[in-house]
Design a protein around this motif. Structure first.
Motif, PDB file in Angstrom:
ATOM      1  N   ARG A   1     -19.276   8.251  -8.573  1.00 43.39           N
ATOM      2  CA  ARG A   1     -18.626   8.638  -9.828  1.00 43.39           C
ATOM      3  C   ARG A   1     -18.237   7.397 -10.643  1.00 43.39           C
ATOM      4  O   ARG A   1     -18.419   7.357 -11.856  1.00 43.39           O
ATOM      5  N   ALA A   2     -17.718   6.383  -9.937  1.00 44.37           N
ATOM      6  CA  ALA A   2     -17.336   5.159 -10.627  1.00 44.37           C
ATOM      7  C   ALA A   2     -18.557   4.500 -11.254  1.00 44.37           C
ATOM      8  O   ALA A   2     -18.489   4.004 -12.381  1.00 44.37           O
ATOM      9  N   ARG A   3     -19.671   4.525 -10.535  1.00 46.68           N
ATOM     10  CA  ARG A   3     -20.890   3.924 -11.086  1.00 46.68           C
ATOM     11  C   ARG A   3     -21.312   4.623 -12.371  1.00 46.68           C
ATOM     12  O   ARG A   3     -21.673   3.983 -13.354  1.00 46.68           O
ATOM     13  N   ASP A   4     -21.225   5.958 -12.375  1.00 50.36           N
ATOM     14  CA  ASP A   4     -21.566   6.716 -13.584  1.00 50.36           C
ATOM     15  C   ASP A   4     -20.747   6.233 -14.769  1.00 50.36           C
ATOM     16  O   ASP A   4     -21.260   6.015 -15.863  1.00 50.36           O
ATOM     17  N   LEU A   5     -19.428   6.093 -14.540  1.00 49.37           N
ATOM     18  CA  LEU A   5     -18.548   5.744 -15.656  1.00 49.37           C
ATOM     19  C   LEU A   5     -18.709   4.303 -16.083  1.00 49.37           C
ATOM     20  O   LEU A   5     -18.570   3.983 -17.265  1.00 49.37           O
ATOM     21  N   ILE A   6     -19.043   3.456 -15.119  1.00 46.69           N
ATOM     22  CA  ILE A   6     -19.284   2.054 -15.455  1.00 46.69           C
ATOM     23  C   ILE A   6     -20.530   1.971 -16.343  1.00 46.69           C
ATOM     24  O   ILE A   6     -20.567   1.245 -17.340  1.00 46.69           O
ATOM     25  N   GLN A   7     -21.514   2.776 -15.998  1.00 45.86           N
ATOM     26  CA  GLN A   7     -22.725   2.876 -16.817  1.00 45.86           C
ATOM     27  C   GLN A   7     -22.362   3.351 -18.226  1.00 45.86           C
ATOM     28  O   GLN A   7     -22.712   2.750 -19.237  1.00 45.86           O
ATOM     29  N   LEU A   8     -21.625   4.426 -18.264  1.00 47.68           N
ATOM     30  CA  LEU A   8     -21.270   5.090 -19.524  1.00 47.68           C
ATOM     31  C   LEU A   8     -20.504   4.157 -20.462  1.00 47.68           C
ATOM     32  O   LEU A   8     -20.698   4.170 -21.672  1.00 47.68           O
ATOM     33  N   THR A   9     -19.618   3.329 -19.881  1.00 44.35           N
ATOM     34  CA  THR A   9     -18.792   2.473 -20.720  1.00 44.35           C
ATOM     35  C   THR A   9     -19.429   1.097 -20.923  1.00 44.35           C
ATOM     36  O   THR A   9     -18.781   0.202 -21.446  1.00 44.35           O
ATOM     37  N   GLY A  10     -20.690   0.968 -20.505  1.00 45.27           N
ATOM     38  CA  GLY A  10     -21.406  -0.268 -20.778  1.00 45.27           C
ATOM     39  C   GLY A  10     -20.917  -1.449 -19.952  1.00 45.27           C
ATOM     40  O   GLY A  10     -20.931  -2.582 -20.407  1.00 45.27           O
ATOM     41  N   LEU A  11     -20.462  -1.171 -18.731  1.00 42.08           N
ATOM     42  CA  LEU A  11     -19.955  -2.256 -17.885  1.00 42.08           C
ATOM     43  C   LEU A  11     -20.917  -2.580 -16.748  1.00 42.08           C
ATOM     44  O   LEU A  11     -20.590  -3.374 -15.867  1.00 42.08           O
ATOM     45  N   ALA A  12     -22.096  -1.960 -16.780  1.00 42.07           N
ATOM     46  CA  ALA A  12     -23.047  -2.174 -15.688  1.00 42.07           C
ATOM     47  C   ALA A  12     -23.321  -3.661 -15.523  1.00 42.07           C
ATOM     48  O   ALA A  12     -23.458  -4.386 -16.496  1.00 42.07           O
ATOM     49  N   GLY A  13     -23.361  -4.110 -14.274  1.00 47.45           N
ATOM     50  CA  GLY A  13     -23.583  -5.524 -13.996  1.00 47.45           C
ATOM     51  C   GLY A  13     -22.282  -6.282 -13.798  1.00 47.45           C
ATOM     52  O   GLY A  13     -22.284  -7.415 -13.343  1.00 47.45           O
TER      53      GLY A  13
END
Ligand SMILES: Nc1ncnc2c1ncn2[C@@H]1O[C@H](COP(=O)(O)OP(=O)(O)OP(=O)(O)O)[C@@H](O)[C@H]1O
Ligand SMILES: [Mg+2]
Lengths: 259, 260
Positions: free
Chosen positions: B113-125
């Motif tokens: 779930r955290a990964r999804d939201l990190i993706q969504l908020t443009g924090l991937a990486g």
């Protein structure tokens, strides 16, 4: 104005150079000088044994028993004291009832020089290992409890509110906010406590022991075995350096968010 | 879920007996799936009101109600803090997981779930970074991801974009609107930027100077989904003008007081 000046560097006065060569030479120089002074017989070996003699005796391993005994007392006392201190500090910092009970008690007992309690401890738990471990435990307990308490009290109220807003209960708060907030203070306490522990170890071993580095130092002096005495001192300073170094390493591991 | 704030007052009292009246007799509602902006001058009690709704403070008078069913597994409220309030000892990933931990989600589900939201908020990486290694804008995105992660029935946002530069702010507003179109979370959004309030919200509640009380509630007659082109629309300008005329005299007085 038509002249062209490069912007001056005004930081000269602030510059502190590392002088790496001087650092090494200073320490070596002292050791070499020491060796010379003893070799030439300028200072009799009874008062100042030669460094090479000290190294020889260190390497021979005949004093390992004493080192092992002292190390065991130190580790037990330090570990117990740290564990108790952190637990009490956390409880007193978080629960108002524990604070009401704990703060006056700690304030009243903290100023007692712990070594003065050794005779009493011997009376209570015997002259064996327990009394030495206990006096070190006491010495470490106080700085740890007080530092942990201060760390917890200084936890950022905003972070506490944030945690509560996401449903954190008391134990979550303690574990996930108070404890990490207090970690820098806890490590400061551990470094302080390590010094205290060493001091108390030596004192206790000089007063009432038949093994250990403190005993070794005092006993060697009685027998005029100055080299042995010096080895004891070197061992003690070595213990101090190693424990500090270990704690610094541990701190880096435990507090990775402080760059 | 619907939020009803009924005649709420809040007076802070410190230990020396001095008291600050932050809010006086405030009533407002946020309907289910509604986006309401709360606008008012600095120090008028906006953060205080959000803290009251989040249950982080108790009102001195009045009451706050939540109406509607809360599906299991959903948090009632989640807050995005004005000062970020990220845990410095947690990485981005662990910060986003915080609320999920407290909700008792198993580790694998939390991480996903955290990964999804990190993706969504443009924090991937940036999952493994600590907050002090991030820029202000990225920190606030972590705050938003942390709040959205618990899928709150009511999302409380306290000037979430005020620390951002104008361009990033614009982009984040678009993103927030997209997220809201998808989730239809009830949102109470604090700002002191009139354009932002009108662009985002269905209604704008305008508060007076301290002690904050409701001056007026201004409905925004703009269609959904919102688009940047609407920034010049007559309905946009009408709402913005209306709000400005409401707070102009307040702002002047505040300025005069500060100068005196
Ligand atoms: N814990 C507190 N104790 C005492 N007074 C407080 C406390 N928190 C806030 N206040 C006071 O209450 C008033 C409202 O504060 P609040 O933070 O809610 O304002 P705000 O509208 O969020 O302001 P800003 O737009 O600057 O964030 C202010 O005058 C503030 O000084
Ligand atoms: Mg505020």
């Amino acid at each position: 104005m038509s002249a062209r000046l490069s912007a001056p560097d005004r930081t000269h006065a602030l510059e502190r150079r590392a002088h790496p060569v001087v650092r090494v030479l200073a320490l070596r120089g002292v050791v070499v000088l020491w060796e010379l002074v003893t070799r030439t017989g300028w200072v009799p070996a009874l008062f100042l044994p030669s460094p090479s003699g000290v190294v020889e005796m260190l390497a021979s391993g005949e004093l390992l028993v004493h080192v092992a005994t002292s190390l065991r007392r130190l580790l037990l006392g330090f570990g117990l004291g740290a564990l108790l201190g952190v637990s009490v500090g956390l409880a007193v910092g978080f629960f108002s009832l524990a604070e009401a009970v704990g703060t006056p008690l700690i304030a009243a007992t903290f100023p007692i020089p712990k070594i003065a309690l050794l005779p009493l401890l011997i009376l209570w738990v015997g002259i064996g290992e327990a009394s030495k471990v206990a006096v070190i435990t006491l010495g470490v307990f106080f700085p740890m409890a007080i530092n942990t308490y201060t760390g917890v009290r200084n936890a950022d109220p905003l972070l506490i509110r944030a945690a509560v807003s996401f449903g954190a209960g008391r134990f979550s708060l303690i574990r996930k906010v108070m404890l990490p907030s207090a970690l820098p203070m806890i490590f400061a306490g551990l470094k302080l406590g390590a010094g205290t522990a060493l001091l108390l170890l030596v004192a206790a071993e000089m007063i009432a022991a038949n093994a250990g580095i403190g005993f070794l130092v005092l006993h060697a002096q009685n027998l005029m075995e100055t080299t042995k005495l010096m080895v004891g001192i070197v061992l003690l300073s070595f213990l101090g350096i190693v424990s500090h170094w270990l704690l610094v390493r541990l701190e880096r591991l435990a507090i990775p968010w402080k760059a | 879920m619907r939020v009803a704030v009924e005649r709420v007052s809040k007076t802070y009292a410190d230990r020396r007996g001095a008291s600050v009246e932050a809010l006086r007799d405030v009533s407002l509602t946020v309907d289910a799936e509604e986006f309401v902006a709360l606008l008012g001058p600095s120090g008028c009690g906006k953060s205080t009101l959000l803290a009251l709704v989040a249950g982080l403070l108790a009102p001195s008078a009045g009451a706050i109600y939540f109406e509607g069913d809360l599906p299991p597994g959903r948090a009632a409220t989640a807050m995005v803090f004005q000062e970020f309030a990220l845990f410095p000892w947690r990485t981005v990933q662990a910060n986003v997981e915080f609320g999920l931990e407290e909700a008792g989600l198993p580790a694998a589900a939390r991480a996903a779930r955290a990964r999804d939201l990190i993706q969504l908020t443009g924090l991937a990486g940036f999952e493994a970074r600590y907050p002090h290694q991030l820029s202000g804008g990225m920190r606030q995105r972590v705050g938003i991801a942390r709040a959205l992660a618990v899928d709150p029935a009511v999302l409380l946002m306290d000037e979430p974009f005020s620390a951002l530069d104008a361009q990033t702010r614009q982009l984040m507003q678009e993103e927030l609107l997209q997220i809201w179109e998808r989730t239809r979370t009830t949102i109470l959004y604090v700002t002191h930027n009139i354009q932002e309030a009108v662009y985002l919200a269905d209604r704008v509640v305008v508060l007076s100077r301290r002690p904050g009380s409701v001056l007026a509630t201004v409905p925004v007659g703009l269609a959904r989904p919102r688009a940047e082109a609407m920034l010049g629309a007559p309905a946009f300008i009408a709402a913005a003008d209306r709000i400005w005329s409401l707070i102009k005299s307040e702002a002047r007085e505040a300025l005069r007081e500060a100068g005196a």
